[in-house]
Design a protein around this motif. Sequence first.
Motif, PDB file in Angstrom:
ATOM      1  N   HIS A   1      49.427  53.746  48.074  1.00  0.00           N
ATOM      2  CA  HIS A   1      49.760  53.596  46.664  1.00  0.00           C
ATOM      3  C   HIS A   1      50.976  52.694  46.460  1.00  0.00           C
ATOM      4  O   HIS A   1      51.270  52.328  45.327  1.00  0.00           O
TER       5      HIS A   1
ATOM      6  N   ARG B   1      44.791  43.607  39.673  1.00  0.00           N
ATOM      7  CA  ARG B   1      46.247  43.663  39.816  1.00  0.00           C
ATOM      8  C   ARG B   1      46.797  42.287  40.188  1.00  0.00           C
ATOM      9  O   ARG B   1      46.181  41.554  40.962  1.00  0.00           O
TER      10      ARG B   1
ATOM     11  N   THR C   1      49.235  47.674  37.618  1.00  0.00           N
ATOM     12  CA  THR C   1      48.217  48.537  37.017  1.00  0.00           C
ATOM     13  C   THR C   1      46.842  47.887  37.088  1.00  0.00           C
ATOM     14  O   THR C   1      46.702  46.665  37.128  1.00  0.00           O
ATOM     15  N   THR C   2      45.817  48.723  37.086  1.00  0.00           N
ATOM     16  CA  THR C   2      44.444  48.231  37.170  1.00  0.00           C
ATOM     17  C   THR C   2      44.013  47.584  35.853  1.00  0.00           C
ATOM     18  O   THR C   2      44.242  48.135  34.773  1.00  0.00           O
ATOM     19  N   ASN C   3      43.401  46.411  35.968  1.00  0.00           N
ATOM     20  CA  ASN C   3      42.882  45.686  34.802  1.00  0.00           C
ATOM     21  C   ASN C   3      41.575  45.014  35.216  1.00  0.00           C
ATOM     22  O   ASN C   3      41.549  43.877  35.669  1.00  0.00           O
ATOM     23  N   LEU C   4      40.468  45.732  35.064  1.00  0.00           N
ATOM     24  CA  LEU C   4      39.178  45.262  35.566  1.00  0.00           C
ATOM     25  C   LEU C   4      38.684  44.011  34.856  1.00  0.00           C
ATOM     26  O   LEU C   4      37.834  43.288  35.390  1.00  0.00           O
TER      27      LEU C   4
ATOM     28  N   ARG D   1      39.864  40.915  37.134  1.00  0.00           N
ATOM     29  CA  ARG D   1      39.755  41.069  38.582  1.00  0.00           C
ATOM     30  C   ARG D   1      39.188  39.801  39.230  1.00  0.00           C
ATOM     31  O   ARG D   1      38.414  39.058  38.621  1.00  0.00           O
TER      32      ARG D   1
ATOM     33  N   TRP E   1      40.676  42.793  43.499  1.00  0.00           N
ATOM     34  CA  TRP E   1      39.417  43.353  43.027  1.00  0.00           C
ATOM     35  C   TRP E   1      39.606  44.407  41.943  1.00  0.00           C
ATOM     36  O   TRP E   1      38.651  44.814  41.300  1.00  0.00           O
ATOM     37  N   LEU E   2      40.849  44.829  41.721  1.00  0.00           N
ATOM     38  CA  LEU E   2      41.149  45.783  40.659  1.00  0.00           C
ATOM     39  C   LEU E   2      41.894  45.131  39.495  1.00  0.00           C
ATOM     40  O   LEU E   2      42.346  45.836  38.588  1.00  0.00           O
TER      41      LEU E   2
ATOM     42  N   THR F   1      44.521  37.438  41.324  1.00  0.00           N
ATOM     43  CA  THR F   1      44.410  38.891  41.157  1.00  0.00           C
ATOM     44  C   THR F   1      43.456  39.448  42.202  1.00  0.00           C
ATOM     45  O   THR F   1      42.657  38.719  42.788  1.00  0.00           O
TER      46      THR F   1
END
Length: 285
Positions: free
Chosen positions: A229, A70, A47-50, A53, A67-68, A65
């Motif tokens: 995806h 992950r 899942t995305t976790n800014l 990043r 750039w998003l 991690t």
Amino acid sequence: MKEQMRVEIGLPKLHHQQKLWISTTIALGILLTLIVISNGLGTTGLTTNLSQRNLEPSASHLFGTDWLGRDMFTRTMKGLLLSLKVGLTAGISSVVIASMMGLAAALTGRTVNRFINWLTDLFLSVPHLVTLLLISFVLGGGAKGIIIGVALTHWPALSRVIRAEVMQLQTAPYVVISRNFGKSQWWIASRHIIPHLVPQIIVGIILIVPHAILHEASITFLGMGLSPHEPAIGIILSESMRYLSSGMWWLAVFPGLCLLVVVRTFAMLGENLKQFVNPQHAHDK
């Protein structure tokens, strides 16, 4: 030369059976490790976790991690397991086609034999990657396109091996005796021929799997394979190319090394198994 150096420094020579056991243990260990780790990690790391990043490798994020935000370790493990599933499915499908073609060429008439030989030469004359790209594009990409593409492009070489083996078994004394007793062609094939092809079939599956994994990664890298995806190795490597110039080396190095280890492990297992079932090395077992 290598064997001479091994003797000079006092290292014991490994026979084909020992090499096979070692490579089998390593391959099974890697496979079980991927299954356990991939299923144990869950989907949280995908899942995305800014807020996390572009983190470098650390104790909390072994592979860093992206750039998003992950987790690259989670993406790599799940991507490798996905590649193995695609490779095994494609390898088994290709071997099934090769077995059917080889048996048909050896057991049927001249017309079928000539047609299969022509078809084999046709597929061998075109590079695998080109045919794979075409098939994957026509089928709309995805795992289905890759599996069908690998299955339709990797059968010719193995089918020739199976055809030659069946032609040799046709002249075996027990096959001739069964034929003289009036046994049908199917009875002879199911009782005498197919059981002797099991070693070649197993070797074929294991040798095709590394090729299927690499082709899946390469086609996905080019954008005609698995969906963006999905955590596939080809997607990870393709996406990382845009960030290598920014110093985010871990995005490509760790997934690439893991892919190399998995492919090389199964390739070594296939080569050792091929040597083990080779009659020329029977005295080394």
